[in-house]
Design a protein around this motif. Structure first.
Motif, PDB file in Angstrom:
ATOM      1  N   ALA A  31       3.009  -7.425   6.942  1.00  0.00           N
ATOM      2  CA  ALA A  31       1.680  -7.246   6.350  1.00  0.00           C
ATOM      3  C   ALA A  31       1.672  -6.050   5.391  1.00  0.00           C
ATOM      4  N   PHE A  32       2.344  -4.989   5.778  1.00  0.00           N
ATOM      5  CA  PHE A  32       2.416  -3.786   4.936  1.00  0.00           C
ATOM      6  C   PHE A  32       3.083  -4.101   3.599  1.00  0.00           C
ATOM      7  N   PHE A  33       4.246  -4.720   3.654  1.00  0.00           N
ATOM      8  CA  PHE A  33       4.966  -5.045   2.421  1.00  0.00           C
ATOM      9  C   PHE A  33       4.212  -6.065   1.576  1.00  0.00           C
ATOM     10  N   ALA A  34       3.680  -7.114   2.210  1.00  0.00           N
ATOM     11  CA  ALA A  34       2.988  -8.167   1.477  1.00  0.00           C
ATOM     12  C   ALA A  34       1.675  -7.664   0.870  1.00  0.00           C
ATOM     13  N   HIS A  35       1.028  -6.711   1.528  1.00  0.00           N
ATOM     14  CA  HIS A  35      -0.239  -6.182   1.020  1.00  0.00           C
ATOM     15  C   HIS A  35      -0.021  -5.117  -0.054  1.00  0.00           C
ATOM     16  N   THR A  36       0.968  -4.273   0.160  1.00  0.00           N
ATOM     17  CA  THR A  36       1.224  -3.161  -0.760  1.00  0.00           C
ATOM     18  C   THR A  36       1.758  -3.656  -2.091  1.00  0.00           C
ATOM     19  N   GLY A  37       2.538  -4.731  -2.035  1.00  0.00           N
ATOM     20  CA  GLY A  37       3.059  -5.305  -3.269  1.00  0.00           C
ATOM     21  C   GLY A  37       4.020  -4.379  -3.975  1.00  0.00           C
ATOM     22  N   GLY A  38       3.931  -4.363  -5.289  1.00  0.00           N
ATOM     23  CA  GLY A  38       4.831  -3.559  -6.105  1.00  0.00           C
ATOM     24  C   GLY A  38       4.491  -2.081  -6.132  1.00  0.00           C
ATOM     25  N   ASP A  39       3.420  -1.687  -5.446  1.00  0.00           N
ATOM     26  CA  ASP A  39       3.029  -0.271  -5.439  1.00  0.00           C
ATOM     27  C   ASP A  39       3.929   0.584  -4.570  1.00  0.00           C
ATOM     28  N   LEU A  40       4.731  -0.041  -3.754  1.00  0.00           N
ATOM     29  CA  LEU A  40       5.615   0.699  -2.873  1.00  0.00           C
ATOM     30  C   LEU A  40       6.908   1.009  -3.618  1.00  0.00           C
TER      31      LEU A  40
END
Length: 138
Positions: A118-127
């Motif tokens: 969920a963290f990776f899928a929600h954060t997207g390219g901002d990480l």
């Protein structure tokens, strides 16, 4: 924050990379153990799960579709908890406790993998500090 996430990814992935390598390097022993635990087609399941662990671990470590990598790890962890660590079947108190610890560890890691998905899928390219963005978007 990017550096903290990277350190967390490294620490999380190391467990799965080591285990995946063990599934392949110690295949014969792992197959025997899986057969003892009642895993169907253990001679295929052990190397397949090793590849799954390595793919998921490397994905999270390198940040290459890390969301997909966490789903791969989840796909390993949940059935492993149920098949390999059925503490409810044990009659010996010590064996029951050992299996319960391993079951709970796998369930907790499965939960962590879902949260990371969920963290990776929600954060997207901002990480930052990943090689690719996520494959999924929430």
């Amino acid at each position: 924050m990017d550096m903290l996430v990277l350190i967390g990814r490294i620490l999380f992935a190391l467990l799965f990379l080591g285990s995946g390598f063990g599934h392949l390097a110690q295949r014969k022993t792992m197959v025997q153990y899986a057969q003892f635990k009642g895993v169907p087609m253990a001679d295929l399941a052990v190397p397949a799960s090793g590849v799954l662990l390595l793919a998921g671990g490397l994905s999270v470590l390198l940040g290459v579709w890390a969301d997909l990598g966490t789903l791969l790890l989840f796909a390993f962890l949940l059935p492993t908890a149920l098949v390999m660590h059925p503490f409810w079947k044990e009659t010996d108190a010590e064996a029951k406790q050992t299996e319960m610890v391993h079951f709970n560890k796998d369930i907790a890691l499965a939960g962590a993998a879902l949260m990371l998905f969920a963290f990776f899928a929600h954060t997207g390219g901002d990480l930052g500090l990943t090689l690719t963005g996520p494959l999924f978007s929430l």
